[in-house]
Structure formats: structure tokens, C-alpha cells
Scaffold this active site. Sequence first.
Site, PDB file in Angstrom:
ATOM      1  N   GLY A 147     -28.482  57.288  18.514  1.00 59.54           N
ATOM      2  CA  GLY A 147     -28.768  57.585  17.123  1.00 59.54           C
ATOM      3  C   GLY A 147     -28.203  56.524  16.200  1.00 59.54           C
ATOM      4  O   GLY A 147     -27.264  55.803  16.546  1.00 59.54           O
ATOM      5  N   CYS A 148     -28.768  56.428  15.009  1.00 60.03           N
ATOM      6  CA  CYS A 148     -28.322  55.404  14.051  1.00 60.03           C
ATOM      7  C   CYS A 148     -26.905  55.674  13.562  1.00 60.03           C
ATOM      8  O   CYS A 148     -26.053  54.770  13.555  1.00 60.03           O
ATOM      9  CB  CYS A 148     -29.303  55.310  12.886  1.00 60.03           C
ATOM     10  SG  CYS A 148     -29.714  56.885  12.094  1.00 60.03           S
ATOM     11  N   PHE A 149     -26.619  56.915  13.162  1.00 65.70           N
ATOM     12  CA  PHE A 149     -25.254  57.250  12.765  1.00 65.70           C
ATOM     13  C   PHE A 149     -24.294  57.052  13.935  1.00 65.70           C
ATOM     14  O   PHE A 149     -23.190  56.526  13.767  1.00 65.70           O
ATOM     15  CB  PHE A 149     -25.169  58.705  12.285  1.00 65.70           C
ATOM     16  CG  PHE A 149     -25.757  58.959  10.930  1.00 65.70           C
ATOM     17  CD1 PHE A 149     -25.269  58.310   9.806  1.00 65.70           C
ATOM     18  CD2 PHE A 149     -26.784  59.873  10.766  1.00 65.70           C
ATOM     19  CE1 PHE A 149     -25.795  58.563   8.542  1.00 65.70           C
ATOM     20  CE2 PHE A 149     -27.317  60.141   9.515  1.00 65.70           C
ATOM     21  CZ  PHE A 149     -26.825  59.480   8.401  1.00 65.70           C
TER      22      PHE A 149
END
Length: 338
Positions: A147-149
Site C-alpha cells: 500500500g502507498c501509506f
Amino acid sequence: MAEISILGAGGLTGKELLLLLSRQKEHEVVHITSDKLAGKTLAEVFPEIPFPKNLTFHSHEAAIPSQSLVVLAVPNNVSIESAPKFLDSGHKVIDLSGAYRLHNQEIFEKAYQLKHTQFSYVDKAVFGIPEIFRDKLKNADFVSNPGCFSTSVILPVFLLNELRKNLRPRIIADSKSGVSGAGGRTEDAGYSYTGVYENFRAYKILSHQHEPEIKEYIYANSGLLEPEVIFTPHLLPVYRGILSTIVLELDTESFSDPISILQNSCKNEPFLRILKTPEEIELKRVQHTNFLDISVRKRGNTLVIVSALDNLIKGAAGQALQNINLMTGTKEVLGLFP
């Protein structure tokens, strides 16, 4: 050369991957899908992308070229069913959804509010952060893109190397994202640019699906039975980029300069940049790039790390291209520098 099929090429990350692939000549995009855009040519939908004008969107159910590497840029429920099908047919697969990241089925189904019917395939996937799992990715048939986060938090903490053994079992991560990192295509106006203009708010407090992902990969093999991650995402009135502030404590105040540790960890990494002070970290340095910028400050046994990345590139499509390059024996930076 690798042939690439992209399912979900009409979405935000699918389009970004097409743009990156247009910068290089080693990989060829041979098949793209979008149920909403099926029958339209790429030139009609994205005229700014310089691919052959006859490249046409197909439905997700259309047959794909037999030797192609498949990139899934589709919702979690579609990836759950699609990834095993392609793997069993002999394709290499990179999944950009969260369907195959978490190794506890109960935690996955609670975080994503989704029944996982193919959970046995989770153990076949390599978690796709190249700076951590590069050797495994070179031999992988199935990659679960992070995921980006999660990338903005896991990777900076991992780079602390020997300090990780002194981590206390609680990390607080506060992340600010542009709307493209929080469902920029949703019909909910609160997640659109007009909904955040002159506004700023938190969302999915204590319930974001990346929180268990961060927890699993930061504390893997730590021996801590009940580590705690408190993750709070916020929406910025910008389109792209994530800036994360990570607060952690160590069980000692006696340790090496954390900036020096980070610099040593990143000395051979083309996409990781260590800045001298956390105040230097800002979105405009990383937007439209595959860079992750990091800095840290120490007070006593507390470390405050600040990181920034482009959620559509290093947080998604750029990291996927790094993984494509590694899986196909291609130079890792191919297509990732202008």
C-alpha cells in the site's frame, strides 16, 4: 523483453503505469482491460500516452496473451479471484490491491470487510518493497505490491537496521495524502478535489486497512506478542503525494546517530534520499517521481521520522515497475527516471 498485460488500465494506478512504461522500450504492453472502457482505444481515452494508437481496452474477462506478465490494478474482490487463475495458467502476477498482503485471514477480512476465498495463495506472494525484499523479488512469480501509506511508514522504519531490535511495541504514524491516495475516483464528494479544497480532515481513524499491514511488516520476527500501531490518515487539498510523520520509542537512549544509519542503509539505493532535517521533507520534491525522501530527529529515546513519496508512483505504479524489472531480469531503474 517482457510482454505486459494490465487489468484495470483505465484507473489511476493503471494509467500511471502506462505512462511509466511509455518511457522505455524493454517491455511491451500487449493487453489492457477496463470494463467501463472496453472497445475504446488507448488513444481515445489517454491521448497523452504515446503507445500504438490501435491498443484497445478489453473487458476483464477477455483472454490475455499467454506469455505476458499480468498486473492487477483492480479492486480487492477482483484480485482475489483473478490472481490464482493467472498464476495457475503460468503467468507471473503483480497485484496492486491489498488482497494478498496480510497473512492472517481474520485480520484481512476485518480490515477489508471482504471474505477471502483464495487465502492459501497469500503464502505464494512476495511483499513488493524492492529495498527490503529485492533478492526474493528477482525469483518471484507472484508479487503483492504494498500500500502507498504502508510504503511511507514501513520502509523508513526498516532502514533503521540495528535500531529495530530496540523498538518498543508502539508506533504512531500520522499520514497526509492527496485525494488520489484515498479513492480519487469515488462518487463521494468528500474524497474529490472539490471536496477537500480549502479543507483538511482525518478519515478511517483506527480502521484504515493499511494499519495491520504496517504492523505486520514492521514487527515481523520481532518476538513482540502484541505490538501496537496507531495509524491516522488525513486528506490534503492536493491531488498527489503522501507525507508521513512516524513517532517511535526505543528501549535505550544510547544509540548511533539515526541520520547516519539511514544514510548507510540507502547508500546504494537509487530511489531513497536521506535529507539532513525533517523540515526539508515536502511533497513537491517527490511528486511525479519514484523517490522516497526520509529524515529523522532524535530526542532521548524518541525518534520522529518524516517521509514523503508520490502515492501513484513509489506508492503504486512506480514500485510495480521496479518489481516488473526485477522479476524479468531488467535493470531496476528502467522507465523510472525521465
